[in-house]
Design an enzyme around this catalytic site. Structure first.
Site, PDB file in Angstrom:
ATOM      1  N   ARG A 245       0.702  -1.181   0.031  1.00  0.00           N
ATOM      2  CA  ARG A 245      -0.054  -0.115   0.021  1.00  0.00           C
ATOM      3  C   ARG A 245       0.840   1.305   0.298  1.00  0.00           C
ATOM      4  NH1 ARG A 245      -0.909   2.010   5.158  1.00  0.00           N
ATOM      5  NH2 ARG A 245      -1.525   0.188   6.139  1.00  0.00           N
ATOM      6  N   HIS A 249      -2.893   4.207   5.512  1.00  0.00           N
ATOM      7  CA  HIS A 249      -4.362   3.093   5.712  1.00  0.00           C
ATOM      8  C   HIS A 249      -5.504   3.871   5.280  1.00  0.00           C
ATOM      9  CE1 HIS A 249      -7.447   0.653   7.494  1.00  0.00           C
ATOM     10  NE2 HIS A 249      -7.547   1.506   8.454  1.00  0.00           N
ATOM     11  N   TYR A 258       5.078   4.376  11.191  1.00  0.00           N
ATOM     12  CA  TYR A 258       5.176   2.882  11.717  1.00  0.00           C
ATOM     13  C   TYR A 258       6.011   2.373  10.174  1.00  0.00           C
ATOM     14  CZ  TYR A 258       1.081   2.724   8.844  1.00  0.00           C
ATOM     15  OH  TYR A 258      -0.019   3.031   7.739  1.00  0.00           O
TER      16      TYR A 258
END
Lengths: 343, 325
Positions: A245, A249, A258
């Site tokens: 991705r 998110h 992260y």
């Protein structure tokens, strides 16, 4: 386990192309349209025109390649990150925008389009795909059901129940896991101690295949084989597509908390659209003018969908009571009256 | 017309539905070969085969989720969960998907399905086998919740549930499976969902209840009759949507209301019944509404279960309080 790969990042073939150049151009254009929607939706969210949006940039090959292997009447059961797949199976862009605008009409697939509204809870939808395909077979039809989900969903209990039911009853189900590396912030290696997600299939008595998720040809090829198995009564298949991705998110997420920028840049070099473009160029099936034409057509299609979605008047205040049951119950009637009375 | 208990009446309803409509299937743990843990589906797999009376793996969420997929694709599944205490893993599917698919898809996809679940106490079973958490289901949008109290009602309500275009949770009071026999018509018939029935007429006080508490209330009314107290009993038969008109009408007739359920006391169906009475019939009430309920405890095991499940004495005491006697 070596992931299945047909098309290298430089556009050269390492296996047999599963379709001709004309089909490659059609699927390239579809991926471009998907990415155009993705960028537009992200921009509109920032402008306050859409609610939270979950981008799928980088996963276009998974979504277009897998759906390309379906028949138009097959079932697709996906998530909030699967808009390109849903559109390619017949779900209008307009409805995808409407859903993100906060309008229930966005969940309504047109008649004859067997695409369920996107699942927002993680993992609960895969079992629906099992039931859908199973019911088709019990009614003497040969439609199959493709369900899309992410690496995080494989930790949910419902993943286990869906895989188990599918295995036991040999249902015509294709489980396509888009392993994009992270479940929000949780990296794949902390999601499961299994070496590969595809290994999980063994426990359910079905084939598990790992595939390069940014390789349109490989995705198409393994899905086509899984569809053929499902359609002829040989049962379900689990496909783990290795992808990434590129975006966060959702538009509310800060992916920098992260993961490293370098990881994103590294994955950009394996971009699924660039890869097919390189293939087409190597085979004299691409030029600047056609690329521009494709981008313009995609832009026009997406803008038209935005205009149509935004032109639709919102539901009236009491419409919610009319969507719950075939005929509103006494409770719906009473509560509609209360809303009308007091607002 | 044959005399039968509730288990037999439900079996006959399933048999009729399977015979009449190829889209109907029965689906659950042990429903086929053994005919279900309560033998409610006895003999159906022999008649209709293993593709229509389907034994499922032990996975309640999977059963309800797969049944939803089947319903979307044109079948009319009648799923069974063995006990309400085992249904909690399936609540996510019920709350998150079954009750929402019509709304989520703006009517494009629907869930014409039934989830049959034996529930309630009074048989001294192991832990988890005596739950009465139906208020959690009645609190859930998009599903109807039906609770029969007699064999005749069970057959007619189940056939109506199977024919309903929306999902119906059908809660079968375990204690009533074999407690009572009635002459049940052999043919197909339905009873309307959402409509209560006055099962005993009276003038001094009303009991509004459902399920196995109907019989306990009948016994309470018998005790009270000996004292010259005439009690009306309304059997709700459906707890979602509630028949508010029936609740209001009985309160207006007698002026006193006792709402009875074996569910836990806080936030149960009796609370909702009491709230309706004070909203719609306050000036007809001659005494505070009484709620007779289970307690906010885990249902005790066999040796002390009787202190939890409301019985005729507890119900009669509540009626007497409304009368000041």
């Amino acid at each position: 386990m070596e992931p299945v790969r047909i098309l290298s990042p430089d556009g050269s073939l390492v296996g047999d192309a599963p379709f001709d150049l004309e089909e490659a151009r059609r699927l390239f254009a579809a991926m471009v349209t998907g990415r155009t929607y993705d960028h537009k939706a992200t921009a509109m969210q920032k402008q306050g025109r859409l609610a939270t949006y979950a981008p799928f940039e980088g996963q276009e090959a998974c979504q277009i390649g897998s759906v390309a292997a379906l028949r138009p009447d097959d079932w697709l059961v996906g998530t909030y990150r699967d808009a390109a797949a849903m559109w390619f199976q017949g779900y209008p862009w307009q409805n995808l925008f409407l859903g993100r605008m906060g309008d229930e009409r966005g969940g309504e697939a047109p008649a004859g389009v067997n695409v369920t509204p996107p699942s927002i809870t993680v993992g609960g939808h895969m079992i629906h795909a099992v039931g859908l395909g199973w019911a088709e077979r019990l009614q003497g039809r040969d439609r199959v059901a493709l369900t899309l989900f992410g690496d995080g969903a494989t930790s949910e209990g419902d993943f286990h129940e869906a895989m188990n039911f599918a295995g036991v009853y040999a249902t015509p189900t294709i489980f396509l896991c888009q392993n994009n590396g992270f479940a929000i912030s949780m990296p794949r290696d902390r999601q499961t101690a299994a070496e590969h997600l595809a290994d999980k299939a063994i426990g359910y008595g079905m084939p598990g295949i790992q595939v390069d998720g940014n390789d349109l040809m490989a995705i198409y090829s393994v899905t086509r084989d899984a569809v053929a198995r499902a359609r002829t009564g040989e049962g379900p298949t689990f496909i783990e597509a290795l992808t990434f991705r590129i975006g966060p998110h959702t538009t509310t997420d800060d992916a920098g908390r992260y993961r490293e920028d370098g990881e994103v840049e590294e994955w950009r070099t394996r971009d699924p659209i660039d890869r097919v473009r390189a293939y087409l160029r190597l085979n004299d099936a691409w030029d600047e003018a056609w690329e521009q034409e494709t981008a313009d057509a995609a832009g026009d299609e997406i803008e038209a969908a935005v205009a149509a979605a935004e032109a639709l008047e919102p539901f009236g205040p009491t419409a919610m009571f009319d969507r719950m049951y075939a005929e509103p119950t006494s409770a719906m009637d009473r509560q509609r009256g209360m809303l009308r009375r007091d607002g | 017309m044959a005399e039968m208990n509730m288990a037999q009446a439900i079996n006959q309803a399933l048999d009729l539905a399977l015979a009449a409509d190829d889209a109907v299937i029965v689906f659950g743990e042990d429903v086929g070969t053994t005919g279900g843990v309560f033998r409610v589906t006895d003999g159906l797999q022999e008649t209709y085969g293993a593709e229509r009376v389907i034994d499922a793996p032990v996975a309640e969420s999977g059963i309800v989720g797969a049944a939803l997929g089947m319903a979307i694709a044109g079948l009319k599944p009648v799923a069974e969960i063995q006990f309400l205490g085992f249904a909690y893993p399936a609540y996510d599917q019920i709350v998150s998907h079954v009750g929402r698919i019509r709304n989520r898809s703006n009517h494009r996809f629907t869930a014409p399905m039934v989830i049959r679940i034996p529930f309630g106490g009074g048989i001294g079973a192991a832990e988890h086998h005596s739950e009465s958490a139906e208020a959690m289901l009645a609190h859930t949008p998009g599903v109807k919740v039906v609770v029969p109290s007699t064999p005749i009602d069970a057959k007619g309500l189940l056939l109506a549930a199977i024919e309903d275009p929306d999902p119906v949770i059908f809660l079968e009071p375990i204690r009533m499976y074999r407690a009572l026999k009635q002459e049940v018509p052999d043919e197909h018939y339905t009873l309307p969902i959402g409509v209560a029935q006055t099962v005993r007429e009276g003038v001094h006080a009303s009991i509004v209840t459902y399920g196995s508490m109907v019989r306990a209330s009948q016994r309470a009314a018998d005790l009270l009759a000996e004292e010259g107290v005439s009690v009306e009993i309304v059997d709700l038969r459906t707890i979602s949507p509630l028949d508010e008109d029936a609740i209001v009408a009985t309160v207006r007739r007698t002026g006193r209301l006792v709402a009875v359920t074996e569910g836990h006391r806080t936030g149960n169906m009796a609370s909702e019944i009491a709230a309706i009475a004070q909203e719609k019939a306050l000036y007809s009430l001659l005494a505070p509404v009484e709620r007779v309920t289970g307690w906010d405890t885990v249902v005790p095991l066999k040796r002390t279960e009787a202190h939890y499940v409301p019985g005729p004495e507890r119900i009669a005491a509540a009626v007497r309080r409304t009368l000041g006697t």
